[in-house]
Design an enzyme around this catalytic site. Structure first.
Site, short mmCIF file in Angstrom:
data_model
loop_
_atom_site.label_atom_id
_atom_site.label_comp_id
_atom_site.label_asym_id
_atom_site.label_seq_id
_atom_site.Cartn_x
_atom_site.Cartn_y
_atom_site.Cartn_z
N ARG A 135 0.80 -1.22 0.00
CA ARG A 135 0.00 0.00 0.00
C ARG A 135 0.84 1.27 0.00
NH1 ARG A 135 -4.23 -1.34 4.73
NH2 ARG A 135 -2.57 -2.81 5.32
N SER B 121 32.26 43.51 -2.47
CA SER B 121 31.10 42.89 -3.12
C SER B 121 31.42 42.38 -4.51
CB SER B 121 29.97 43.92 -3.21
OG SER B 121 29.55 44.31 -1.92
#
Length: 462
Positions: A18, A391
């Protein structure tokens, strides 16, 4: 109880059709751990120092999995599925070794409470030969009823065989039981298969033991603890119950969960008091969070260590090997993998740090990445204490940024940078006055010509 030896026989041979899965049913996971492993843990917590796993479907997969969660367990193959008593007898070799207590458990009941097992063992120590674990479901329909008389259990009656009065009984069979080792094989060997299915039912030992004048009693556990898993819906239900238990445990131990129902723990999550967890946070296996940390919303953490007073997220991903030291910060849309972020270092936003060390107090600018993989091998990036990475920088490993080093924004760094040095790794900017206007006019003219040509073609085709 510590002086009594105990073997847990865990039945895990079912196919689990199942579940509609190629994976054996009991290897489906609750909180990142196979459900049968939860059963093993409960047995160990109840004092069962030895485990016998009865396996069948997917036997090789079961052995490989068991090597991880129960490395000392013996495995026994049930070649034919002829009932629960037949399955227990597949472990005859272990049972016959001689244990005071035998716990018979099922691999698909992952929520079983260790305390229920301890209670069952105590009743064996008090003289019972068989102890059946029962529970009271919201509706007893479909369950076998526990028939008691004078404090003794006389039978387990399947519903189809129950009288009208017996069907009113709300105390039902959970399937698990404890059997005195001195009687176990004798009782099991007397189980017959004269029934509609021709199978050997474990429940028959109740009447067999009673007929021999042995004490048979029942003990009760909660409905949740007895919950068996047969399909994906029940698996999800069990996951929900397990998570709620763990959330309650965390909050009662001093952890703040702002929206508890949205936080998911794994079986081994460790989280310290005074940690604050915001909504929609997922903890995978192998996570240790020290006290005073703050985990912001929508963060995903797996195989990582977060020290005291760290700040993580929102939308952060900590992958295996991420090691954040005290007061480190990993901010929004950052990913850290196999890297140490030392005390007070900041990886604030839009950054990937992999196979690296970020020194204490260093600052990693937005958009920075460590280029750690060349398609074949991984390489290490070492960023020194107090370094500043501008950055949108790419650090191409292997590379070292020295203590106090400064990387200019937009740089591609391919060579190591000494302590306190400034490094540029970008093309020199060139500015041409008026060239922007010229390009706009040229592009606009080309676009207009293209549009006009397209209109002419459409007219001819019509």
């Amino acid at each position: 109880m510590q002086t009594r030896s105990c073997l847990s026989v865990i039945l895990a041979a079912g196919e689990g059709t199942r579940m509609k899965s190629a994976t054996p049913k009991v290897l489906h996971q609750i909180a990142g751990l196979p459900m049968v492993a939860h059963v093993v843990r409960a047995a160990e917590a109840a004092g069962a120092r030895s485990q016998a796993l009865v396996i069948g479907h997917g036997a090789e997969d079961m052995r490989k999995a068991a090597a991880k969660f129960a490395p000392k367990a013996e495995t026994f193959v049930q070649e034919k599925r002829l009932g629960t008593a037949h399955a227990v007898l597949a472990a005859r070799g272990a049972i016959s070794t001689g244990y005071d207590d035998i716990l018979v458990m099922f691999g698909d009941t992952p929520l079983i409470d260790a305390e229920a097992l301890v209670t069952a063992r105590q009743k064996l120590a008090d003289g019972a030969a068989v102890v059946v674990i029962g529970f009271r479901p919201p509706s007893p329909a479909g369950y076998g009823r526990l028939i008691e008389k004078g404090g003794k259990l006389t039978a387990i009656r399947e519903e189809k065989d129950c009288s009208a009065e017996e069907k009113k009984i709300g105390f039902c069979n959970a399937g698990m039981m404890a059997v005195a080792g001195a009687h176990a094989l004798e009782l099991l060997d007397k189980v017959g298969n004269k029934n509609a299915k021709g199978e050997y039912y474990l429940t028959d030992i109740v009447e067999i033991a009673s007929a021999k004048g042995l004490d048979v009693v029942a003990t009760e556990t909660s409905f949740e603890s007895a919950l068996g898993i047969n399909n994906r819906a029940e698996l999800a239900q069990a996951e929900g119950i397990w998570q709620q238990r763990r959330r309650d445990e965390a909050m009662l131990s001093g952890v703040t969960l702002i929206a508890p129902d949205t936080v998911y723990f794994s079986h081994d999550t460790e989280i310290g008091a005074d940690t604050i967890v915001e909504p929609n946070v997922w903890f995978g296996p192998g996570v240790k969070i020290a006290g005073g940390a703050k985990i912001h919303a929508f963060s995903h953490i797996e195989g990582a260590t977060v020290a005291a007073n760290c700040d993580v997220g929102p939308f952060a991903r900590l992958r295996p090997g991420a090691d954040l030291r005290e007061k480190a910060k990993v901010g929004n849309f950052c990913e850290v993998k196999q890297a140490v972020i030392e005390e007070g270092a900041k990886v604030n936003h839009l950054t990937y740090i992999g196979d690296a060390r970020v020194g204490a107090g260093a600052n990693i600018g937005a958009g920075t990445i460590t280029c750690n993989y060349d398609g074949y091998s991984k390489f290490f990036t070492d960023i020194g204490e107090g370094a500043f990475i501008g950055s949108n920088s790419s650090l191409v490993a292997p590379v070292t940024i020295g203590k106090g080093g400064y990387i200019a924004s937009g740089s591609v760094i391919t060579e190591s940078v000494p302590d306190d040095a400034l490094a540029f790794g970008r093309a020199r900017q060139k500015t041409i006055p008026g060239k922007g206007k010229e390009l706009r006019e040229r592009f606009a003219s080309a676009a207009a010509a293209k549009k006009k040509a397209g209109t002419a073609i459409n007219r001819r085709s019509n």
